[in-house]
Write a protein that holds these residues in place. Sequence first.
Motif, mmCIF file in Angstrom:
data_model
loop_
_atom_site.group_PDB
_atom_site.id
_atom_site.type_symbol
_atom_site.label_atom_id
_atom_site.label_comp_id
_atom_site.label_asym_id
_atom_site.label_seq_id
_atom_site.Cartn_x
_atom_site.Cartn_y
_atom_site.Cartn_z
ATOM 1 N N ILE A 201 -21.255 -30.128 -15.366
ATOM 2 C CA ILE A 201 -19.815 -30.244 -15.179
ATOM 3 C C ILE A 201 -19.094 -29.084 -15.863
ATOM 4 O O ILE A 201 -18.130 -28.526 -15.329
ATOM 5 C CB ILE A 201 -19.330 -31.609 -15.699
ATOM 6 N N GLN A 202 -19.579 -28.686 -17.015
ATOM 7 C CA GLN A 202 -18.984 -27.553 -17.719
ATOM 8 C C GLN A 202 -19.149 -26.261 -16.919
ATOM 9 O O GLN A 202 -18.218 -25.443 -16.830
ATOM 10 C CB GLN A 202 -19.633 -27.399 -19.093
ATOM 11 N N GLN A 203 -20.303 -26.078 -16.304
ATOM 12 C CA GLN A 203 -20.518 -24.891 -15.473
ATOM 13 C C GLN A 203 -19.587 -24.896 -14.268
ATOM 14 O O GLN A 203 -19.085 -23.841 -13.862
ATOM 15 C CB GLN A 203 -21.972 -24.824 -15.023
ATOM 16 N N PHE A 204 -19.338 -26.064 -13.680
ATOM 17 C CA PHE A 204 -18.369 -26.162 -12.594
ATOM 18 C C PHE A 204 -17.000 -25.691 -13.076
ATOM 19 O O PHE A 204 -16.291 -24.963 -12.365
ATOM 20 C CB PHE A 204 -18.266 -27.608 -12.106
ATOM 21 N N ALA A 205 -16.615 -26.115 -14.276
ATOM 22 C CA ALA A 205 -15.308 -25.737 -14.812
ATOM 23 C C ALA A 205 -15.214 -24.231 -15.025
ATOM 24 O O ALA A 205 -14.196 -23.603 -14.708
ATOM 25 C CB ALA A 205 -15.040 -26.483 -16.113
ATOM 26 N N TYR A 206 -16.267 -23.632 -15.559
ATOM 27 C CA TYR A 206 -16.268 -22.187 -15.799
ATOM 28 C C TYR A 206 -16.293 -21.397 -14.487
ATOM 29 O O TYR A 206 -15.759 -20.292 -14.422
ATOM 30 C CB TYR A 206 -17.476 -21.794 -16.646
ATOM 31 N N ARG A 207 -16.907 -21.958 -13.457
ATOM 32 C CA ARG A 207 -16.994 -21.248 -12.167
ATOM 33 C C ARG A 207 -15.611 -21.016 -11.575
ATOM 34 O O ARG A 207 -15.340 -19.977 -10.999
ATOM 35 C CB ARG A 207 -17.871 -22.052 -11.199
ATOM 36 N N ASN A 208 -14.721 -22.007 -11.669
ATOM 37 C CA ASN A 208 -13.321 -21.824 -11.285
ATOM 38 C C ASN A 208 -13.161 -21.306 -9.856
ATOM 39 O O ASN A 208 -12.398 -20.385 -9.587
ATOM 40 C CB ASN A 208 -12.627 -20.876 -12.278
ATOM 41 N N SER A 209 -13.895 -21.913 -8.934
ATOM 42 C CA SER A 209 -13.747 -21.596 -7.511
ATOM 43 C C SER A 209 -12.971 -22.715 -6.835
ATOM 44 O O SER A 209 -12.852 -23.817 -7.384
ATOM 45 C CB SER A 209 -15.128 -21.455 -6.858
ATOM 46 N N TYR A 288 -29.700 -27.104 -6.513
ATOM 47 C CA TYR A 288 -28.360 -27.658 -6.333
ATOM 48 C C TYR A 288 -27.316 -26.814 -7.060
ATOM 49 O O TYR A 288 -26.296 -26.407 -6.482
ATOM 50 C CB TYR A 288 -28.342 -29.100 -6.832
ATOM 51 N N MET A 289 -27.551 -26.526 -8.336
ATOM 52 C CA MET A 289 -26.576 -25.773 -9.112
ATOM 53 C C MET A 289 -26.461 -24.339 -8.606
ATOM 54 O O MET A 289 -25.357 -23.764 -8.591
ATOM 55 C CB MET A 289 -26.932 -25.800 -10.597
ATOM 56 N N ASP A 290 -27.561 -23.746 -8.181
ATOM 57 C CA ASP A 290 -27.490 -22.398 -7.622
ATOM 58 C C ASP A 290 -26.580 -22.366 -6.397
ATOM 59 O O ASP A 290 -25.719 -21.480 -6.263
ATOM 60 C CB ASP A 290 -28.889 -21.905 -7.251
ATOM 61 N N ARG A 291 -26.726 -23.354 -5.521
ATOM 62 C CA ARG A 291 -25.882 -23.401 -4.320
ATOM 63 C C ARG A 291 -24.412 -23.606 -4.685
ATOM 64 O O ARG A 291 -23.520 -22.936 -4.155
ATOM 65 C CB ARG A 291 -26.339 -24.541 -3.398
ATOM 66 N N MET A 292 -24.159 -24.541 -5.574
ATOM 67 C CA MET A 292 -22.782 -24.903 -5.891
ATOM 68 C C MET A 292 -22.054 -23.807 -6.670
ATOM 69 O O MET A 292 -20.832 -23.647 -6.537
ATOM 70 C CB MET A 292 -22.754 -26.208 -6.680
ATOM 71 N N LEU A 293 -22.792 -23.035 -7.467
ATOM 72 C CA LEU A 293 -22.146 -22.010 -8.291
ATOM 73 C C LEU A 293 -22.076 -20.653 -7.608
ATOM 74 O O LEU A 293 -21.181 -19.852 -7.913
ATOM 75 C CB LEU A 293 -22.876 -21.881 -9.624
ATOM 76 N N THR A 294 -22.980 -20.370 -6.674
ATOM 77 C CA THR A 294 -22.947 -19.061 -6.017
ATOM 78 C C THR A 294 -22.148 -19.063 -4.724
ATOM 79 O O THR A 294 -21.864 -17.995 -4.175
ATOM 80 C CB THR A 294 -24.368 -18.550 -5.731
ATOM 81 N N GLN A 295 -21.765 -20.229 -4.223
ATOM 82 C CA GLN A 295 -20.906 -20.264 -3.034
ATOM 83 C C GLN A 295 -19.564 -19.605 -3.361
ATOM 84 O O GLN A 295 -19.122 -19.610 -4.508
ATOM 85 C CB GLN A 295 -20.707 -21.699 -2.534
ATOM 86 N N ASN A 296 -18.936 -19.065 -2.330
ATOM 87 C CA ASN A 296 -17.635 -18.417 -2.531
ATOM 88 C C ASN A 296 -16.667 -18.851 -1.429
ATOM 89 O O ASN A 296 -15.947 -18.038 -0.848
ATOM 90 C CB ASN A 296 -17.772 -16.906 -2.553
ATOM 91 N N LEU A 297 -16.670 -20.169 -1.161
ATOM 92 C CA LEU A 297 -15.807 -20.701 -0.119
ATOM 93 C C LEU A 297 -14.361 -20.680 -0.573
ATOM 94 O O LEU A 297 -14.038 -21.119 -1.691
ATOM 95 C CB LEU A 297 -16.243 -22.127 0.225
ATOM 96 N N MET A 298 -13.495 -20.214 0.302
ATOM 97 C CA MET A 298 -12.075 -20.142 -0.029
ATOM 98 C C MET A 298 -11.267 -19.944 1.244
ATOM 99 O O MET A 298 -11.805 -19.592 2.288
ATOM 100 C CB MET A 298 -11.787 -18.983 -0.985
#
Length: 301
Positions: A201-209, A288-298
């Motif tokens: 969850i912390q990594q999601f917060a830092y990713r800020n996408s 899972y985390m690789d997919r969720m953190l490296t995506q750049n959907l916007m």
Amino acid sequence: MQKQKVILDTDIGDDFDDINALGLLLASPEIDVIGVVVDYGNTPERAKVACRFLYEVGREDIPVVVGRLTDDEYTRAHFYTKQFHWGEGFDKVKPIEQSAADFIIEQLYRFPHEVVLLTIAPVTNMQDVLEKDPNALKMARQVISMFGAFYMGYSSLQPPCAEWNLKADAPASQLFAASGADLTYLGLDVTIDVRLRRDHIQQFAYRNSPMTDAILALFTLSSLERKDPEPIIYDSVAVGYLLWPDLFKTRKAYVRVDDDGHTIIDESKEPNCRIGMHLEEAKFFERYMDRMLTQNLMRRS
């Protein structure tokens, strides 16, 4: 590489795992989500959450379809519907007018044996499909479901129980299990211990996408009722089986559903499905985390 067509049937807006499952599908370049169908309960409110999420990540091209309304309650103590507030007033994207059953049947026949139908909700919409066309689900390439409890309950120390997606609509579950489709069940046996940890969850917060921000917003709302800092992501496991079947051990079995929503294995009969038995959890979370953190959907307007 030709992308795998997927229809997601979801009760997004209750527990926190549905939004993760949808996010994982969208973050996977080998997947083509051709529809998000909302199922069970207050489906119009669920649809608003799905529409906003797709809009925030720039995928409003994906149709959202409203399933049959079974309850118009907004917030209940035993549902985690605080997430509905995230969709309040959102009207930039709206669901299509077609019924859930008609949409699913149309797409399965439009792309015969090409579509994976992924169900992560009570299977109320599947009942509607089967009552309109008993052979429709057989037109899917496969049907993958977060469904059932075969050797344990809501912990490894508990006996099998009526898992929520079946208990919520046992008659629909019975019809679904007897449909003759190519069914794979990822039940509590492989999902109950798969938790999104604090560091994730912390990594999601830092990713800020846009995607991770939206997921965290819904996590915050769901936490107002379900005070679990490390939520189980049952439904992402079902998506994981589609993406990475090498991480799973399954077995063939004959499964029926009783009137209370229990999944019953009958070893005397020829198999009618596959059931998940084991997941390599550490490898699952790496991917899972690789997919969720490296995506750049916007949004790219």
